[in-house]
Design a protein around this motif. Sequence first.
Motif, PDB file in Angstrom:
ATOM      1  N   SER A   1       0.850  -1.240   0.101  1.00 16.60           N
ATOM      2  CA  SER A   1      -0.016  -0.030  -0.044  1.00 16.60           C
ATOM      3  C   SER A   1       0.694   1.316  -0.118  1.00 16.60           C
ATOM      4  O   SER A   1       0.545   2.340  -0.659  1.00 16.60           O
ATOM      5  N   GLU A   2       2.006   1.062   0.557  1.00 12.44           N
ATOM      6  CA  GLU A   2       2.737   2.366   0.650  1.00 12.44           C
ATOM      7  C   GLU A   2       3.557   2.686  -0.765  1.00 12.44           C
ATOM      8  O   GLU A   2       3.519   3.622  -1.026  1.00 12.44           O
ATOM      9  N   TYR A   3       3.956   1.556  -1.164  1.00  9.48           N
ATOM     10  CA  TYR A   3       4.572   1.830  -2.652  1.00  9.48           C
ATOM     11  C   TYR A   3       3.572   2.399  -3.718  1.00  9.48           C
ATOM     12  O   TYR A   3       3.643   3.088  -4.578  1.00  9.48           O
ATOM     13  N   PHE A   4       2.438   1.900  -3.468  1.00 10.06           N
ATOM     14  CA  PHE A   4       1.168   2.230  -4.323  1.00 10.06           C
ATOM     15  C   PHE A   4       0.892   3.819  -4.128  1.00 10.06           C
ATOM     16  O   PHE A   4       0.615   4.478  -5.034  1.00 10.06           O
ATOM     17  N   VAL A   5       1.023   4.012  -2.982  1.00  9.75           N
ATOM     18  CA  VAL A   5       0.796   5.721  -2.783  1.00  9.75           C
ATOM     19  C   VAL A   5       1.909   6.300  -3.269  1.00  9.75           C
ATOM     20  O   VAL A   5       1.758   7.561  -3.801  1.00  9.75           O
ATOM     21  N   VAL A   6       2.988   5.981  -3.086  1.00  7.39           N
ATOM     22  CA  VAL A   6       4.228   6.759  -3.551  1.00  7.39           C
ATOM     23  C   VAL A   6       4.160   6.842  -4.947  1.00  7.39           C
ATOM     24  O   VAL A   6       4.628   7.965  -5.750  1.00  7.39           O
ATOM     25  N   LEU A   7       3.752   5.639  -5.648  1.00  4.46           N
ATOM     26  CA  LEU A   7       3.537   5.635  -7.271  1.00  4.46           C
ATOM     27  C   LEU A   7       2.508   6.564  -7.718  1.00  4.46           C
ATOM     28  O   LEU A   7       2.786   7.287  -8.642  1.00  4.46           O
ATOM     29  N   GLN A   8       1.398   6.824  -6.847  1.00  6.73           N
ATOM     30  CA  GLN A   8       0.332   7.735  -7.169  1.00  6.73           C
ATOM     31  C   GLN A   8       0.679   9.053  -7.187  1.00  6.73           C
ATOM     32  O   GLN A   8       0.313   9.921  -7.622  1.00  6.73           O
ATOM     33  N   THR A   9       1.245   9.221  -6.053  1.00  3.63           N
ATOM     34  CA  THR A   9       1.635  10.579  -5.535  1.00  3.63           C
ATOM     35  C   THR A   9       3.143  10.783  -5.487  1.00  3.63           C
ATOM     36  O   THR A   9       3.919  11.231  -6.568  1.00  3.63           O
ATOM     37  N   SER A  10       3.551  10.855  -4.160  1.00  5.70           N
ATOM     38  CA  SER A  10       4.970  10.768  -3.839  1.00  5.70           C
ATOM     39  C   SER A  10       5.517  10.414  -2.596  1.00  5.70           C
ATOM     40  O   SER A  10       4.268  10.048  -1.637  1.00  5.70           O
ATOM     41  N   GLY A  11       6.733  10.307  -2.069  1.00  2.00           N
ATOM     42  CA  GLY A  11       7.107   9.917  -0.848  1.00  2.00           C
ATOM     43  C   GLY A  11       6.636  10.635   0.186  1.00  2.00           C
ATOM     44  O   GLY A  11       6.059  10.606   1.527  1.00  2.00           O
TER      45      GLY A  11
END
Length: 336
Positions: free
Chosen positions: A257-267
């Motif tokens: 879920s963290e990596y998908f959020v970063v992929l969609q937005t940013s760290g």
Amino acid sequence: MLANAPEDTVLICRTLALIILYYTFSICLTFYNKWLFKGFHFPLSISLVHILVKFGITAFIRECYRLVYDQRTVWLSWQSYIRRVSPTAISTALDIGLSNWSFLFITVSLYTMSKSTCIIFILGFSIWFRLEEFKASQISVVALVSGGLLLFTYQSTDFNLFGFILVLSASFIGGLRWALAQTILQKESVGLANPIDLMFHLQPIMAITLLPLAVFIEGPSLALSSQVFRAANLGDALWTLFLILIGAILGFLLSLSEYFVVLQTSGLTLSISGIFKEICTLSIAFTLGGDKINLINFMGLVVCIAGISLHVYMKAQAVLKKNTAKDYNYQRVETI
């Protein structure tokens, strides 16, 4: 502008859904780890097992995808693997390992507050890697978060210096981790835009990074432990393994879920979106977990949340301004 409205709505809904999943898995894993480490004092070894389990899960998913869709899965060359993946993998392993280790010494509330400073380090590394633009107003955010953390830890009855150093070090390394992860996920040339592919490539180096630390720090005690190798019976050993595997599955779902959020937005957005999660975690820790807090500590909590909230506002204003400029330019082109 109207033509893009449905796409924007879908993107917003997808991002919100991912963030809610991130909240759920993160809060569950935080309290689960704290509970588990009370009776099983081998956080580095458990983290190593979690890494191996996540590697097995991602390898299984990749193989299923290959068989179902009859497509080759992504494999990096050794040169690209070492140069592109290893910095992210090493920083990720140290972030997870040190975070879990700190649970032996500090409360959930102190861990949560200290880990929230990750936003400062993500901001710093994002500016360094030119993922974000530096603005003078960001200094106020850093000052509020840092000052809030100082007040929160001041004369805290449950404060432990070594545990605090561990989680603060994890927070610093976590800032580097997410800035590096963003560069990998959002660069198509790397070939790891799919979070499953990224997680698959990260785990081997993560395991190699944590293995020496786990053996050196916990190896002798683990070998003599009555919970694993010297368990009274097979049932006790299997029960311990089952508990560890639950944490591994939660860790896999959280990472995904963290990596998908970063992929969609940013760290940086991942860290910012954690405000509500931090409030929920602290609320549970104070009401159900028995963590104690005095007036000065509470003021620190408020100041720290105010700093993070200020950054959310600044980020939202910047996005709004950017979108307004795009709409204005679009209208000018249509007029011409």
